[in-house]
Enzyme design. Structure first.
Site, PDB file in Angstrom:
ATOM      1  N   LYS A   1       2.120   4.658   1.569  1.00 26.41           N
ATOM      2  CA  LYS A   1       2.179   5.162   2.935  1.00 26.41           C
ATOM      3  C   LYS A   1       1.778   6.635   2.883  1.00 26.41           C
ATOM      4  O   LYS A   1       2.525   7.476   2.371  1.00 26.41           O
ATOM      5  CB  LYS A   1       3.596   4.995   3.487  1.00 26.41           C
ATOM      6  CG  LYS A   1       3.721   5.364   4.933  1.00 26.41           C
ATOM      7  CD  LYS A   1       5.053   4.873   5.491  1.00 26.41           C
ATOM      8  CE  LYS A   1       5.166   5.174   6.973  1.00 26.41           C
ATOM      9  NZ  LYS A   1       5.123   6.598   7.282  1.00 26.41           N
TER      10      LYS A   1
ATOM     11  N   CYS B   1      11.565  50.045  -2.944  1.00 24.64           N
ATOM     12  CA  CYS B   1      11.344  51.486  -2.756  1.00 24.64           C
ATOM     13  C   CYS B   1      12.423  52.140  -1.889  1.00 24.64           C
ATOM     14  O   CYS B   1      12.315  53.320  -1.560  1.00 24.64           O
ATOM     15  CB  CYS B   1       9.969  51.730  -2.143  1.00 24.64           C
ATOM     16  SG  CYS B   1       9.856  51.256  -0.416  1.00 24.64           S
TER      17      CYS B   1
ATOM     18  N   ASP C   1       0.972  10.299   4.079  1.00 25.22           N
ATOM     19  CA  ASP C   1       1.658  11.130   5.057  1.00 25.22           C
ATOM     20  C   ASP C   1       0.666  12.075   5.735  1.00 25.22           C
ATOM     21  O   ASP C   1       0.459  13.201   5.308  1.00 25.22           O
ATOM     22  CB  ASP C   1       2.755  11.923   4.336  1.00 25.22           C
ATOM     23  CG  ASP C   1       3.781  12.449   5.307  1.00 25.22           C
ATOM     24  OD1 ASP C   1       3.712  12.083   6.499  1.00 25.22           O
ATOM     25  OD2 ASP C   1       4.643  13.230   4.888  1.00 25.22           O
TER      26      ASP C   1
ATOM     27  N   LYS D   1      10.649   3.699   3.054  1.00 28.21           N
ATOM     28  CA  LYS D   1      10.556   5.161   2.911  1.00 28.21           C
ATOM     29  C   LYS D   1      11.360   5.589   1.696  1.00 28.21           C
ATOM     30  O   LYS D   1      12.551   5.275   1.589  1.00 28.21           O
ATOM     31  CB  LYS D   1      11.123   5.847   4.156  1.00 28.21           C
ATOM     32  CG  LYS D   1      10.325   5.569   5.420  1.00 28.21           C
ATOM     33  CD  LYS D   1       9.165   6.523   5.599  1.00 28.21           C
ATOM     34  CE  LYS D   1       9.599   7.816   6.223  1.00 28.21           C
ATOM     35  NZ  LYS D   1       9.367   7.907   7.639  1.00 28.21           N
TER      36      LYS D   1
ATOM     37  N   CYS E   1      14.462  48.500   1.403  1.00 29.91           N
ATOM     38  CA  CYS E   1      13.517  47.763   0.558  1.00 29.91           C
ATOM     39  C   CYS E   1      14.044  47.691  -0.879  1.00 29.91           C
ATOM     40  O   CYS E   1      14.392  48.723  -1.457  1.00 29.91           O
ATOM     41  CB  CYS E   1      12.164  48.457   0.597  1.00 29.91           C
ATOM     42  SG  CYS E   1      10.992  47.737  -0.567  1.00 29.91           S
TER      43      CYS E   1
ATOM     44  N   GLU F   1       0.851  -1.190   0.000  1.00 33.35           N
ATOM     45  CA  GLU F   1       0.000   0.000   0.000  1.00 33.35           C
ATOM     46  C   GLU F   1       0.879   1.228   0.000  1.00 33.35           C
ATOM     47  O   GLU F   1       2.028   1.159   0.436  1.00 33.35           O
ATOM     48  CB  GLU F   1      -0.850   0.050   1.282  1.00 33.35           C
ATOM     49  CG  GLU F   1      -1.901  -1.011   1.367  1.00 33.35           C
ATOM     50  CD  GLU F   1      -2.425  -1.173   2.788  1.00 33.35           C
ATOM     51  OE1 GLU F   1      -2.254  -0.255   3.614  1.00 33.35           O
ATOM     52  OE2 GLU F   1      -2.998  -2.237   3.066  1.00 33.35           O
TER      53      GLU F   1
ATOM     54  N   CYS G   1       5.172  51.816  -1.442  1.00 33.79           N
ATOM     55  CA  CYS G   1       6.057  50.786  -1.981  1.00 33.79           C
ATOM     56  C   CYS G   1       5.329  50.050  -3.121  1.00 33.79           C
ATOM     57  O   CYS G   1       4.307  49.397  -2.881  1.00 33.79           O
ATOM     58  CB  CYS G   1       6.439  49.837  -0.853  1.00 33.79           C
ATOM     59  SG  CYS G   1       7.440  48.458  -1.399  1.00 33.79           S
TER      60      CYS G   1
ATOM     61  N   CYS H   1       9.092  46.040   4.875  1.00 33.52           N
ATOM     62  CA  CYS H   1       9.174  47.400   4.361  1.00 33.52           C
ATOM     63  C   CYS H   1       7.966  48.132   4.931  1.00 33.52           C
ATOM     64  O   CYS H   1       6.823  47.763   4.663  1.00 33.52           O
ATOM     65  CB  CYS H   1       9.128  47.395   2.837  1.00 33.52           C
ATOM     66  SG  CYS H   1       8.835  49.050   2.200  1.00 33.52           S
TER      67      CYS H   1
ATOM     68  N   TYR I   1      -8.225   7.910   4.542  1.00 34.65           N
ATOM     69  CA  TYR I   1      -8.082   6.630   3.856  1.00 34.65           C
ATOM     70  C   TYR I   1      -7.970   5.539   4.910  1.00 34.65           C
ATOM     71  O   TYR I   1      -7.166   5.663   5.841  1.00 34.65           O
ATOM     72  CB  TYR I   1      -6.812   6.592   2.992  1.00 34.65           C
ATOM     73  CG  TYR I   1      -6.992   7.141   1.595  1.00 34.65           C
ATOM     74  CD1 TYR I   1      -8.192   6.985   0.902  1.00 34.65           C
ATOM     75  CD2 TYR I   1      -5.941   7.800   0.961  1.00 34.65           C
ATOM     76  CE1 TYR I   1      -8.348   7.482  -0.384  1.00 34.65           C
ATOM     77  CE2 TYR I   1      -6.096   8.297  -0.332  1.00 34.65           C
ATOM     78  CZ  TYR I   1      -7.299   8.142  -0.994  1.00 34.65           C
ATOM     79  OH  TYR I   1      -7.456   8.626  -2.249  1.00 34.65           O
TER      80      TYR I   1
HETATM   81  S1  IVH Z   1      -0.402   0.128   8.665  1.00 28.77           S
HETATM   82  C1  IVH Z   1       1.334  -1.293  13.043  1.00 28.77           C
HETATM   83  N1  IVH Z   1      -0.762   1.277   6.356  1.00 28.77           N
HETATM   84  O1  IVH Z   1       2.418   5.096   8.856  1.00 28.77           O
HETATM   85  C2  IVH Z   1       1.075  -0.096  12.234  1.00 28.77           C
HETATM   86  N2  IVH Z   1       0.131   2.592   8.124  1.00 28.77           N
HETATM   87  O2  IVH Z   1       4.422   3.847  11.418  1.00 28.77           O
HETATM   88  C3  IVH Z   1       0.178  -0.428  11.106  1.00 28.77           C
HETATM   89  N3  IVH Z   1       0.531   4.938   7.511  1.00 28.77           N
HETATM   90  O3  IVH Z   1       1.594   6.351  11.703  1.00 28.77           O
HETATM   91  C4  IVH Z   1       0.045   0.728  10.220  1.00 28.77           C
HETATM   92  N4  IVH Z   1      -0.170   4.789   5.436  1.00 28.77           N
HETATM   93  O4  IVH Z   1      -0.483   6.099  10.351  1.00 28.77           O
HETATM   94  C5  IVH Z   1      -0.338   1.439   7.623  1.00 28.77           C
HETATM   95  N5  IVH Z   1      -1.177   2.177   4.256  1.00 28.77           N
HETATM   96  C6  IVH Z   1      -0.760   2.332   5.511  1.00 28.77           C
HETATM   97  C7  IVH Z   1      -0.293   3.564   5.990  1.00 28.77           C
HETATM   98  C8  IVH Z   1       0.151   3.656   7.309  1.00 28.77           C
HETATM   99  C9  IVH Z   1       0.323   5.610   6.360  1.00 28.77           C
HETATM  100  C10 IVH Z   1       1.100   5.545   8.725  1.00 28.77           C
HETATM  101  C11 IVH Z   1       0.448   5.146  10.013  1.00 28.77           C
HETATM  102  C12 IVH Z   1       1.562   5.139  11.023  1.00 28.77           C
HETATM  103  C13 IVH Z   1       2.796   5.068  10.195  1.00 28.77           C
HETATM  104  C14 IVH Z   1       3.495   3.754  10.430  1.00 28.77           C
END
Ligand code: IVH
Length: 721
Positions: free
Chosen positions: A115, A411, A117, A314, A408, A113, A432, A426, A224
Site C-alpha cells: 500500500k 552566542c 503512501d 495497516k 542563544c 500488493e 553567532c 538568534c 505506480y
Molecule cells: S486498490 C477501492 N491498491 O490506498 C479502492 N489502493 O483506501 C481500491 N493505495 O487511497 C484501491 N496502494 O490510493 C489499492 N496497491 C494499492 C494501493 C492503494 C495505495 C491507496 C489508494 C487509496 C487507499 C485505499
C-alpha cells in the site's frame, strides 16, 4: 518540406517515448543523458515553430510550463472508493471468512500488493493516449490535473501496443514522492529557512496542486499503477492478468505484488514486508489484499464506502519507548533555534533512533516533556522520528522540567520570536558562530559555489580554527597555503586542489553565487529568476521590495527579505569583497538584443492567467521589444494587460488612474509580426533624428532580461528515483 517536418516531429516523438520507456520501465540507458536532452531540445524547437504538428502527448509536455489558475473538476466514471482498514492478523482472518462465505465455498486466490503512501490518481487512456488525470476528490468528483500528471516521468503518455488493449480504459494508481527526493527537498527547505514538509504524502499532494506544471516537474513525482477499469466486462479474467497487461503496456507496476493461494500465504506476505518495505524508495503504510478473480469481485460487491473484495492491512505506526536524556538546541543558518531530543538508542522502522525532533517550544509545553521522561517515539510517514507522547506512569521523581533558553545557546544573544513564527531565532546573524559556519557551508555546497576540495567539514574546520570568517575570506586561503598544508589530514596535495577549486569557483555563474549568499527564502529557482531579471548585483541592490516582488516567482516575503539583505551595510561590504576576489556578480554572456524597440518607454503590468503565452513568456516578449514590466499600478503605467481571472482590485485601480486595460491579443498586436518588420524598427531607431544612436541593445540592466531559458531541466534522465 512540410511533410518532412511533420515526419521529423513524429519520428523524434516516438524515439523519445521509446527512450523514456527503456529508461523508466526497464532501467536501460540507450544513449547518454546529454544526447537525450539534445533530442528533446530539437523536438521543442520544431514544435515551437510548427505547433500544428506537435503531438498532444509529446515528451516535451513532461517539462511542464502550463499554468492552471483553478483546476476544473470532473465526475468519476467509476466512483473512487477507499478500502476498509485492518490492523491485526485476527481482522485479516475475519476478512477471509467473509470472502469465503460470500463465494459460497468456491476456490479463489488473493493478490497482495504494497500500500503506497501517496495520492490516488485516476488516469484515462483513449486509444493508448493519456487524455486525463483526475484526483480522488470526494470520490465522486475530483480535480483535473492532467498537465501536472504529464510531468511524471515514469508515467507513459502513450501506451505500448501489447496483447489486448481496450480503446478506452481507466488506470488507477498512486502518485508519490520518492523518499530520496523528499529528503533532498526538505534538506533544501531547511537550508532556505522554510518550514519542513511533514511527510512524502503531503509533499506529493502539495506538488500535484501546484498551478505551474514546470514546478510540478521539478518535484520529481512518480507513479505506480494498481487498478485497471474499462467499460462493460473486463477483457481480463483476473486482477493479476490486468497487472501483467498494464506492465506490458509500459505502465509502472511495482513488481512487489504476489499471488497468494490462501490467507496463510497472505499473512506470510504481510510479515515478510513488515521490515523489508523500509528498503523501498517509496513510503508504504500497509498491504492491500484483493480477491484476484474479477467475476468473484463482482459477486462480492461493495458496501457504500468500499469493496467487499479487498482490504488494507495497516502496519502499526512504528513506535518505540525510550528515555529522553537531553535536549540540545541547534542554531541553523538563518538563526532558527530547533530543539533536538537526545534519546537512549531504540530500534525503529529499520534504523536505530538516538535523536528525535520536538519541533519547537510550543510542542515541548504541549507534551509536558521533562528530562529523564520515558517518551514514545514514532516514525510514520515522517523521516525524522518525533516524540509523540510521555509515559506519565513511568515519570521519575528526578524528572526535570525543560527550561527553554531565552538566549542563544551559542552566542548568548537574547532570542526573539517573530510574530507568526513557531521558532525562536538568534538575531545575531553576523556574530553567532553556528550561523556563520552554516553560511560558509552553504556557500561552498554543491548547488552554490561547489568548491572542489572544500566540503562542509573542511570549511567548518577552517572556521573553528579562525582561518575563515565569511564567504569572501575564503579567497584569502591561497595566501595561507603553507599554514593549511600543516594541518592534519590536509597536506600539500589537498591544499593545491582547494586553491584550484577556489580559482575555478570564480567562474561559477552569478545565479549560483546569489544562491550561495544564503539570503533567507532565496532558493535556487528564485536566485535564477532574480539573476535573469536584474543581470547584475548592482541592479538588484537598487531594487525596492515592490520592484523585486514583480519578478516572476518572487513573492512579497522573498522580496522583503532580499531588499532587507541588501540594505545592510555589512552585506554590501561582503558583496564588494567578493567582487574584489573576482567572483561573478553579473550574468555574463551577451545581453539579449532587443527584437525591436516597439515598446520602448512603455511600462506594463501583467495580471491574471493568459491564454497564448505564460506570464514569463509575455514578460520576456515585452522586454525583448524594449518595454518594461512592473508589479504595481501607478499613474505612470502605460498598460495593464488583463488575463483571465484578474482580481477586481487591479481593474478598479487602473480605471481610477485612467490606465488603459488591454488584453493579451491587444498586446501581441502591438508587436511587429515579421522579423523584417522588427529589423526595420531597429534600423529606423539606429538613425533616430535626435542623433542618439540606439542599437537596440538595452544597457540599463534593470530593464534588460534574458529570454526564459529553455527549461529542459526535467528532461534530464536520472534514475527512476
Ligand atoms: S486498490 C477501492 N491498491 O490506498 C479502492 N489502493 O483506501 C481500491 N493505495 O487511497 C484501491 N496502494 O490510493 C489499492 N496497491 C494499492 C494501493 C492503494 C495505495 C491507496 C489508494 C487509496 C487507499 C485505499
Amino acid at each position: 518540406m512540410i511533410n518532412d517536418i511533420q515526419q521529423q516531429i513524429t519520428t523524434l516523438t516516438e524515439r523519445l517515448h521509446h527512450l523514456n520507456y527503456q529508461y523508466y520501465q526497464r532501467d536501460i540507458s540507450e544513449i547518454p543523458d546529454q544526447e537525450f536532452d539534445q533530442l528533446l531540445a530539437e523536438l521543442q524547437r520544431l514544435e515551437k515553430e510548427y505547433p500544428q504538428f506537435a503531438h498532444p502527448n509529446s515528451p516535451t509536455q513532461r517539462v511542464g510550463g502550463t499554468i492552471t489558475k483553478q483546476f476544473p473538476t470532473a465526475l468519476h466514471k467509476y466512483p473512487m472508493l477507499s478500502l476498509g482498514n485492518t490492523y491485526s492478523e485476527e481482522d485479516l482472518r475475519e476478512f477471509d471468512e467473509r470472502v469465503r462465505r460470500g463465494l459460497e465455498g468456491a476456490e479463489f486466490a488473493y493478490v497482495c500488493e504494497l500500500k503506497f503512501d501517496g495520492v490516488a490518481m485516476s488516469l484515462t487512456y483513449e486509444n493508448g493516449q493519456l487524455t486525463q488525470g483526475v484526483t480522488r476528490g470526494d470520490g465522486t468528483r475530483g480535480d483535473v490535473v492532467t498537465n501536472n500528471v504529464r510531468t511524471i516521468k515514469n508515467l507513459p503518455l502513450h501506451l505500448r501496443e501489447a496483447g489486448q488493449q481496450p480503446a478506452e480504459m481507466e488506470i488507477r494508481g498512486e502518485i508519490f514522492m520518492p523518499l530520496p527526493v523528499f529528503a533532498e527537498l526538505n534538506a533544501e527547505r531547511e537550508v532556505n529557512g522554510e518550514a519542513l514538509l511533514a511527510n512524502p504524502r503531503n509533499a506529493a499532494s502539495g506538488a500535484l496542486k501546484l498551478q505551474d506544471s514546470a514546478l510540478v516537474a521539478a518535484r520529481k513525482l512518480r507513479f505506480y499503477a494498481y487498478s485497471f477499469l474499462m467499460p462493460g466486462r473486463s477483457i481480463f479474467p483476473t486482477h493479476s492478468a490486468s497487472l501483467e497487461a498494464m506492465h506490458a503496456w509500459g505502465l509502472p507496476v511495482s513488481d512487489t505484488w504476489r499471488l497468494c493461494g490462501n490467507i496463510n500465504e497472505v499473512l506470510n506476505f504481510v510479515h515478510e514486508w513488515d521490515k523489508k518495505r523500509f528498503t523501498l524508495p517509496v513510503a508504504t503504510d500497509g498491504i492491500v489484499i484483493k480477491v484476484n478473480d474479477f467475476r468473484q469481485q463482482e459477486l462480492l460487491g461493495y458496501t457504500s464506502k468500499s469493496p467487499r473484495w479487498a482490504i488494507a492491512y495497516k502496519y502499526p505506526a512504528e513506535a518505540g519507548r525510550t528515555r529522553l536524556r537531553e535536549i540540545q538546541y541547534q542554531v541553523g543558518r538563518t538563526g532558527a533555534v530547533t530543539p533536538v531530543a537526545l534519546l537512549d538508542p531504540v530500534p525503529l522502522a529499520g534504523t536505530v533512533v538516538k535523536r528525535a525532533s520536538v519541533h519547537n517550544a510550543n510542542q515541548i509545553a504541549a507534551l509536558d516533556l521533562r528530562l529523564n521522561d520515558m517518551v514514545f517515539v514514532e516514525k510514520g510517514g515522517e523521516i525524522i522520528p518525533k516524540i509523540t507522547g510521555v509515559d506519565l506512569a513511568a515519570r521519575l521523581p528526578e524528572s526535570q522540567p525543560i527550561v527553554y533558553p531565552t538566549t542563544c545557546p551559542a552566542c548568548s544573544t537574547p532570542l526573539i520570536r517573530p510574530e507568526g513564527e513557531a521558532h525562536f531565532r538568534c538575531p545575531n546573524d553576523r556574530g553567532c558562530p553556528p550561523q556563520l559556519k552554516a553560511k560558509l557551508e552553504h556557500y561552498v555546497s554543491r548547488k552554490a559555489l561547489d568548491i572542489d576540495g572544500l566540503g562542509a567539514e573542511t570549511v567548518g574546520r577552517f572556521f573553528d580554527l579562525g582561518l575563515v570568517t565569511d564567504a569572501a575570506s575564503l579567497y584569502d586561503l591561497p595566501g595561507k597555503a603553507a599554514e593549511l598544508a600543516q594541518l592534519e589530514r590536509l597536506g600539500e596535495k589537498s591544499v593545491q586542489r582547494l586553491v584550484a577549486g577556489l580559482e575555478t569557483s570564480k567562474q561559477v555563474p552569478f545565479d549560483r553565487v546569489l544562491f550561495g549568499l544564503g539570503i533567507r527564502y532565496v532558493g535556487e529557482t528564485v536566485a535564477e529568476k532574480l539573476a535573469a531579471h536584474y543581470r547584475t548585483v548592482e541592479a538588484m541592490e537598487q531594487a525596492t521590495a515592490t520592484e523585486l516582488a514583480a519578478v516572476p516567482e518572487v513573492g512579497g516575503v522573498i522580496a522583503e527579505s532580499v531588499a532587507a539583505w541588501f540594505q545592510e551595510a555589512a552585506n554590501r561590504n561582503l558583496v564588494e569583497r567578493l567582487r574584489a576576489a573576482g567572483v561573478q556578480l553579473a550574468l555574463t554572456g551577451e545581453v539579449p538584443q532587443n527584437v525591436s524597440n516597439r515598446l520602448e518607454n512603455l511600462t506594463f503590468v501583467l495580471s491574471g492567467v493568459f491564454e497564448q503565452h505564460s506570464r514569463d513568456e509575455l514578460q520576456a516578449l515585452i522586454q525583448a521589444h524594449g518595454g518594461k514590466v512592473t508589479g504595481s499600478i501607478s499613474k505612470k503605467l502605460s498598460y495593464l494587460v488583463a488575463g483571465d481571472k484578474m482580481g477586481p482590485a487591479k481593474r478598479e485601480k487602473a480605471t481610477e488612474l485612467k490606465v488603459p486595460i488591454i488584453s493579451e491579443t491587444d498586446l501581441l498586436a502591438m508587436l511587429p509580426t515579421t522579423a523584417a518588420e522588427a529589423d526595420n524598427d531597429l534600423n529606423t531607431l539606429d538613425i533616430a533624428p535626435d542623433g542618439v544612436q540606439n542599437s537596440g541593445i538595452t544597457t540599463d540592466s534593470s530593464i534588460s532580461d534574458t529570454f526564459p531559458a529553455e527549461n529542459t531541466g526535467a528532461a534530464q534522465q536520472g534514475s527512476l528515483f
